[in-house]
Design an enzyme around this catalytic site. Structure first.
Site, PDB file in Angstrom:
ATOM      1  N   ASP A 142       0.844  -1.189   0.000  1.00 38.96           N
ATOM      2  CA  ASP A 142       0.000   0.000   0.000  1.00 38.96           C
ATOM      3  C   ASP A 142       0.891   1.256   0.000  1.00 38.96           C
ATOM      4  O   ASP A 142       2.079   1.187   0.315  1.00 38.96           O
ATOM      5  CB  ASP A 142      -0.869  -0.051   1.263  1.00 38.96           C
ATOM      6  CG  ASP A 142      -1.722   1.170   1.422  1.00 38.96           C
ATOM      7  OD1 ASP A 142      -2.457   1.502   0.486  1.00 38.96           O
ATOM      8  OD2 ASP A 142      -1.628   1.821   2.495  1.00 38.96           O
ATOM      9  N   ASP A 198      -0.391   5.171   0.824  1.00 39.10           N
ATOM     10  CA  ASP A 198      -0.675   6.185   1.842  1.00 39.10           C
ATOM     11  C   ASP A 198      -0.818   5.527   3.219  1.00 39.10           C
ATOM     12  O   ASP A 198      -1.588   4.580   3.380  1.00 39.10           O
ATOM     13  CB  ASP A 198      -1.957   6.959   1.479  1.00 39.10           C
ATOM     14  CG  ASP A 198      -1.899   8.404   1.950  1.00 39.10           C
ATOM     15  OD1 ASP A 198      -1.097   8.700   2.863  1.00 39.10           O
ATOM     16  OD2 ASP A 198      -2.647   9.227   1.414  1.00 39.10           O
TER      17      ASP A 198
HETATM   18 MG   LIG Z   1      -3.084   3.096   3.238  1.00 37.06          MG
END
Ligand SMILES: [Mg+2]
Length: 254
Positions: free
Chosen positions: A10, A12
């Site tokens: 991932d 952010d």
């Molecule tokens: Mg995230």
């Protein structure tokens, strides 16, 4: 510990937090690169093109290329082309979604009689676009939501995300969307279709229990929760546990 071959990472809350770099996340990618372990950045963001993601990562000290980026936009075109040889789509979204869908000659934009209505994050959303989407869905077009995130964290603010917009269209059209991005298994399955790895080789890595970790549960892939983003340890107490939980990714040995 099990040796994984492909890490689905991932962005952010894992590699950066808005404009701030998460050093342990950046180091994690460097450690993977040094060990020549494979990785893909698996984001739910649909507004950026893969090259824009690469450029953003470069600003945080991560050197990579577009071969290492996978978005719900890419999984959406792959999904549509698995259903139809050619498809007409009505699109609500930004450059990341438009560029990807229309990069396939088999997919064309159609605002008269589309086969699909594809809805992604669009900061230029208008009543007219919502109305058009609802009309097409009521006329039988299949409703696809790129991702179901209800909110997008931005500084101290929680912005309305694509899932919130899809809710509005769902209520007005009477049809639920098919969501492609995390936590759906579809994005993971579509990614793995074009990869040499099997699910047992993969580890999904992220900061969000409800999207990243549930994508792992839904697709049968092991998961690693890093507490550098939206979730704290108490958020998951009493719930189904990820395969691994770390305060930050420096704690995870490769
Ligand atoms: Mg995230």
């Amino acid at each position: 510990m099990k040796q994984y071959q492909l890490f689905l990472i991932d962005l952010d809350g894992t590699i950066y937090r808005g404009k701030d770099t998460i050093e342990s996340g950046v180091n994690f990618v460097k450690r993977l690169q040094e060990k020549q372990l494979d990785y893909i950045f698996l984001t739910n963001n649909t507004t950026r093109t893969p090259q824009m993601v690469v450029d953003k990562l470069a600003g945080h000290g991560v050197k990579t290329d577009i071969q290492h980026i996978y978005t719900p936009c890419m999984a959406t075109s792959s999904y549509i082309l698995s259903e139809k040889k050619t498809a007409k789509v009505y699109i609500i979204g930004q450059i990341g979604l438009w560029n990807e869908l229309l990069s396939h000659p088999e997919i064309s934009f159609d605002d008269q009689n589309p086969d699909y209505v594809v809805v992604g994050m669009d900061t230029d959303l208008t009543y007219h676009k919502i109305r058009t989407a609802v009309r097409h869905i009521r006329n039988g077009a299949k409703f696809i939501g790129t991702n179901s995130d209800l909110n997008l964290p931005s500084g101290d603010e929680l912005l309305p995300g694509n899932g919130s917009v899809c809710k509005m269209i769902e209520v007005a059209s009477g049809q639920k969307p098919l969501f492609i991005g995390k936590p759906s298994n579809i994005i993971v399955d579509k990614l793995l279709e074009r990869s040499p790895y099997s699910k047992q080789d993969c580890l999904i890595v992220g900061d969000n229990y409800l999207t990243d970790i549930h994508a792992g549960f839904n697709s049968g892939v092991d998961s690693l929760l890093t507490l550098t983003g939206v979730n704290k340890r108490e958020d998951i107490s009493g719930k189904r546990q990820p395969s691994y939980v770390v305060d930050n990714l420096d704690e995870f040995e490769l």
